[in-house]
Design an enzyme around this catalytic site. Structure first.
Site, PDB file in Angstrom:
ATOM      1  N   ALA A 111      -8.106  -5.712  -3.471  1.00 44.21           N
ATOM      2  CA  ALA A 111      -8.097  -6.859  -4.486  1.00 44.21           C
ATOM      3  C   ALA A 111      -8.446  -7.995  -3.736  1.00 44.21           C
ATOM      4  O   ALA A 111      -8.279  -8.108  -2.411  1.00 44.21           O
ATOM      5  CB  ALA A 111      -6.757  -6.919  -4.806  1.00 44.21           C
ATOM      6  N   GLY A 150      -7.163  -1.751  -2.718  1.00 41.73           N
ATOM      7  CA  GLY A 150      -7.852  -1.361  -4.171  1.00 41.73           C
ATOM      8  C   GLY A 150      -8.980  -0.948  -4.073  1.00 41.73           C
ATOM      9  O   GLY A 150      -9.504  -0.006  -4.846  1.00 41.73           O
ATOM     10  N   GLU A 153      -8.159   2.730  -3.512  1.00 37.12           N
ATOM     11  CA  GLU A 153      -7.418   3.313  -4.809  1.00 37.12           C
ATOM     12  C   GLU A 153      -8.607   3.500  -5.783  1.00 37.12           C
ATOM     13  O   GLU A 153      -8.780   4.353  -6.482  1.00 37.12           O
ATOM     14  CB  GLU A 153      -6.612   2.185  -5.333  1.00 37.12           C
ATOM     15  CG  GLU A 153      -5.201   2.337  -4.661  1.00 37.12           C
ATOM     16  CD  GLU A 153      -4.383   1.285  -5.038  1.00 37.12           C
ATOM     17  OE1 GLU A 153      -4.833  -0.109  -4.979  1.00 37.12           O
ATOM     18  OE2 GLU A 153      -3.481   1.264  -5.326  1.00 37.12           O
ATOM     19  N   GLU A 173      -1.693  -2.746   1.804  1.00 35.12           N
ATOM     20  CA  GLU A 173      -0.878  -3.939   0.862  1.00 35.12           C
ATOM     21  C   GLU A 173       0.433  -4.275   1.245  1.00 35.12           C
ATOM     22  O   GLU A 173       1.047  -5.577   1.163  1.00 35.12           O
ATOM     23  CB  GLU A 173      -0.754  -3.394  -0.641  1.00 35.12           C
ATOM     24  CG  GLU A 173      -1.947  -3.364  -1.474  1.00 35.12           C
ATOM     25  CD  GLU A 173      -2.681  -2.096  -1.226  1.00 35.12           C
ATOM     26  OE1 GLU A 173      -2.693  -1.429  -0.475  1.00 35.12           O
ATOM     27  OE2 GLU A 173      -3.883  -1.922  -2.184  1.00 35.12           O
TER      28      GLU A 173
END
Ligand code: COA
Ligand code: NAD
Length: 763
Positions: A111, A150, A153, A173
């Site tokens: 992210a 992310g 992910e 994270e």
């Protein structure tokens, strides 16, 4: 005149899921914004929203390239680009399979942290990843560089993952106060099993591609171009069924005793990061993966993320992330910037003095791939050092599965051996005359433009530089023990140090895996200078009625890995005594409680006189009976009572609030003085030093960030209150920068540099 008013963010506590969570209102980021990087490489063809590019390669493979330098973070524009290009690839009848990669050899750093705190824009990650997983054509992730957060992910939502052998993957994270909330907590354990997923997600560890293969996170490794390998692979799986490749369809493998597994995991994360909420939420989300169907697990992941996202802890950790990266952007009070001047190459380094510090520094240099000349004055310590250094290198290499860098080190008893070193670090005894003499000798034997660095923790850099022919090449390189482990390096510039010397030392530190923070030359530099009032307040609290264990308990509950008395026992009560003696503060008998015109506590000196040096003698503020476990010592309680009786001090009950306020606010006030004097360039630097070098809980950002969260007005008022109660402790008086910041409406921490700069320009 119009005064600009800033509102302090308000930190409040809410109860969420039965747990107390700190929430910041209003949630406004105070991160140090990172500079935009130019996009260096461009592919042709169709470019979507500039941030994901689409092309058809090898006839039938749709290639999607993420473009957001430097790490292809998933900004709103990148997410939009992925949504659009995936749609395009799936709608193209010529395309039989799809590859997602990142430009410039980096898959994706996760992210975009710079967007946190701003209102959500662009398509959300979760449905985007679900759409990729649900696609009717195989989607292959080509992982080069990193796939983090992310980014991983996204890759877990693809049907296959091909990784370059040098790539790293992870779900970090938790280190930003969050959990992997785009399905990471639900998909990862379905591939790796629960124990590995718990370990990876609660630590945020980055792992190598080889480990990722072993854990079934990736399907194949390649030494060639990851994109080429993925394209070839994508062609080979073009028509194959996909159901078994959709990770969310897989069962989560569960060991028989789930309760025991999660109980142990919870205990471990609570022990490791006291008071940190994100690791706890990670364990809860993983439990949901083990006990709930996928869709309900995803709901739980989302709920838990909502509790973390606006928390004070997430904000503090994200601040710490950017603060660490900003630490290198330093300028001297003269305006000269080290990051504007080129660091000189260091191919060969030398270390003089191979005691505790010199050994760790040598190991760290060799592990970074540098040739090192290691010098000791006498034969016996040289032999011992060689043995110790070899052992440290061998153990470290065994842990990493590499060959130890033993051949990079040359040992010598002769100082002339350093003649061809580009940079020398001295780590001999902390003795001004010895170090002065050594600098004169080094100046004579080193090559003309060699940098001379000192690891002194207390001596004046200018004094040592004055012994050298070229004082502009002298800086302090203040490492922390153990030097091969601790990430902090204070790079201390004297009045004549050149920006080039600072640049070279910071850069060398970076190669050694350290975060180099440039600091000015004063007693204790930044870290130890701030520690001094913190520790002294602890002593005063003992005089007034506290015990070492009550003070430590308050600090450890706050989040410090170790309270101040346990820390003092570990580093040695004799060390502080030597420093105080050098400053002329120590008097035998210790009857007098006022020295050099202010309150003084001789408690540490008295313990020293009793031979209680801490862990090394088995007795200090605590007792250590054949272990490192600190046990409260009745002898010490009796000693404190006798001391108070001797000095007519009445013991009173001291609560946790007073312990925290007196120790922490005194330390923070010194931090403001350091900023006022330009010893540190900004609050981020002070915070990086405290988080990396002094065990300040990272989820509280650092002392200066913490001050901004508590509110500067409150800090100032409480300091004044304590100063009135203790008029013989002058440093409790709020310093003028703190008062000025309060008067200008308590601006958020990222605005302080501007105000400090204005203050300096008015002087
Ligand atoms: N979002 C926004 N910016 C990011 C970023 C992210 N996820 N990851 C890195 N950056 C920026 C850094 O702020 C830095 O910017 P700057 O040059 O303006 O200071 C730049 O990218 C390079 O990062 P840096 O850490 O200095 O480079 P590195 O090569 O040492 O490490 C990473 C690269 C990706 C390993 C490291 O930056 C990292 O761990 N990033 C965070 C990954 C993460 O936690 N992702 C999950 C987010 S929830
Ligand atoms: P130490 O006593 O463990 O080691 C000093 C070494 O220097 C000894 O091995 C000694 O034999 C050697 N030595 C002395 N004179 C020498 C000479 N002329 N030539 C070559 N070798 C010589 O000390 P230390 O704890 O490693 O501290 C070294 C320096 O690092 C000091 O300046 C100290 O203030 C600083 N420092 C120490 C720590 C710490 O936690 N120990 C932390 C930061 C900085």
């Amino acid at each position: 005149m119009k005064t600009q008013l800033w509102t302090d963010a308000v930190m409040t506590t809410r109860r969420i899921n039965g747990a107390k969570v700190e929430v910041v209102l209003p949630a406004k980021t105070s991160t140090v914004q990172s500079s935009a990087h130019a996009i260096k490489k461009k592919r042709n063809n169709f470019s979507c929203g500039k941030m994901a590019q689409y092309s058809r390669v090898s006839g039938t493979v749709g290639l999607i390239t993420l473009q957001n330098p430097p790490v292809n973070a998933l900004s709103a524009a990148v997410r939009q680009g992925i949504v659009d290009t995936v749609k395009r690839a799936l709608g193209d009848p010529e395309v039989k399979s799809v590859v997602i990669c990142g430009q410039n050899g980096v898959f994706c750093g996760g992210a975009d942290i710079r967007e946190f705190g701003s209102p959500m824009a662009g398509p959300p990650l979760v449905p985007m990843i679900h759409a990729i997983e649900a696609a009717g054509k195989p989607v292959v992730a080509a992982i080069e560089g990193v796939a983090l957060g992310g980014g991983l992910e996204l890759a877990l939502g693809c049907h296959y993952r091909i990784a370059h052998s040098k790539a790293k993957v992870g779900l970090p994270e938790v280190t930003l106060g969050l959990l992997p909330a785009a399905g990471g907590t639900q998909r990862l354990p379905r591939l790796t099993g629960l124990p590995a997923a718990i370990e990876l997600i609660t630590t945020g560890r980055h792992i190598t591609a080889a480990e990722a293969l072993k854990l079934s996170i990736v399907d194949q490794l390649t030494d060639q171009s990851g994109v080429d390998a993925a394209v070839k692979f994508a062609k080979s799986v073009a028509e194959q069924p996909l159901d078994a490749r959709r990770v969310s369809n897989l069962p989560c493998p569960c060991p028989p005793d789930l309760d025991a597994l999660f109980e142990a995991a919870m205990q471990k994360v609570r022990r490791r990061a006291r008071g940190a909420t994100a690791p706890v939420a990670c364990v809860q989300a993983l439990r949901a993966a083990a006990t709930l169907p996928y869709a309900r697990g995803m709901q739980r992941e989302e709920e838990l993320m909502a509790t973390l996202f606006t928390s004070g802890q997430a904000r503090a950790l994200q601040y710490a992330f950017f603060a660490q990266r900003a630490a290198g952007r330093w300028s001297m009070p003269s305006g000269a910037r080290w990051d504007g001047s080129e660091p000189k190459p260091v191919r060969k380094a030398a270390v003089v003095g191979l005691g505790t510090m010199g050994r760790g520094i040598t190991v760290s240099l060799a592990q970074a791939g540098l040739s090192v000349i290691a010098v000791e004055a006498e034969e016996k310590p040289l032999k011992e050092a060689k043995q110790a250094i070899s052992g440290m290198l061998q153990r470290g290499a065994a842990r990493r599965g590499e060959a130890p860098a033993l051949d990079l080190i040359t040992y010598s008893q002769n100082l002339r051996a350093v003649a061809d070193a580009d940079l020398v670090i001295e780590a001999v005894f902390e003795d001004a005359d010895l170090k002065k003499r050594l600098f004169r000798q080094l100046s004579a034997v080193c090559k003309p433009r060699a940098f001379l660095c000192t690891n002194t923790s207390s001596l004046d850099i200018d004094l040592l530089a004055a012994q050298s022919r070229l004082p502009e090449l002298v800086v302090g390189m203040h490492f922390f023990a153990p030097a091969h482990v601790m990430k902090l390096l204070e790079v201390v510039y004297g009045s004549r140090s050149s920006p080039e010397a600072v640049a070279t030392a910071v850069n060398l530190g970076k190669r050694m895996g350290k975060v180099g923070v440039a600091v000015g030359n004063c007693r204790g530099f930044v870290g130890n200078r701030m520690l001094s009032p913190y520790f002294e307040q602890g002593l005063f609290l003992l005089e007034e009625g506290a015990t070492p264990e009550s003070v430590d308990a308050a600090l450890e509950e706050f989040g410090f890995a170790m309270g101040l008395f346990r820390m003092s026992d570990l580093s040695g009560i004799d060390v502080g005594w030597r420093v105080r003696k050098a400053e002329g503060l120590v008097q035998p008998g210790a009857a007098v409680r006022v020295r050099q015109g202010r309150r003084y506590s001789p408690l540490g000196d008295l313990l020293y006189e009793q031979g209680r040096f801490g862990q090394k003698t088995g007795r200090g503020w605590y007792r250590y009976d054949n272990s490192r476990e600190a046990t409260p010592d009745p002898w010490l309680h009796g000693f404190l009572e006798a001391y108070r009786a001797r000095h007519g001090l009445a013991a009173r009950r001291i609560d946790r609030r007073e312990v925290l306020e007196r120790c922490l606010y005194a330390l923070i006030n010194e931090g403001f003085r350091i900023l006022e004097e330009g010893i540190a360039a900004g609050p981020e630097d002070v915070d990086v030093i405290y988080v990396l070098g002094y065990g300040w809980p990272k989820h509280r950002g650092g002392p200066m960030f913490y001050a901004s969260m508590v509110g500067l007005t409150k800090i100032s008022e409480r300091l004044e209150y304590y100063q009135q109660a203790h008029p013989d402790v002058p440093y409790l008086q709020p310093c003028s920068l703190l008062r000025r910041l309060v008067a200008s409406g308590s601006p958020p921490v990222h605005k302080w540099r501007e105000i400090i700069k204005k203050t300096h320009s008015h002087l």
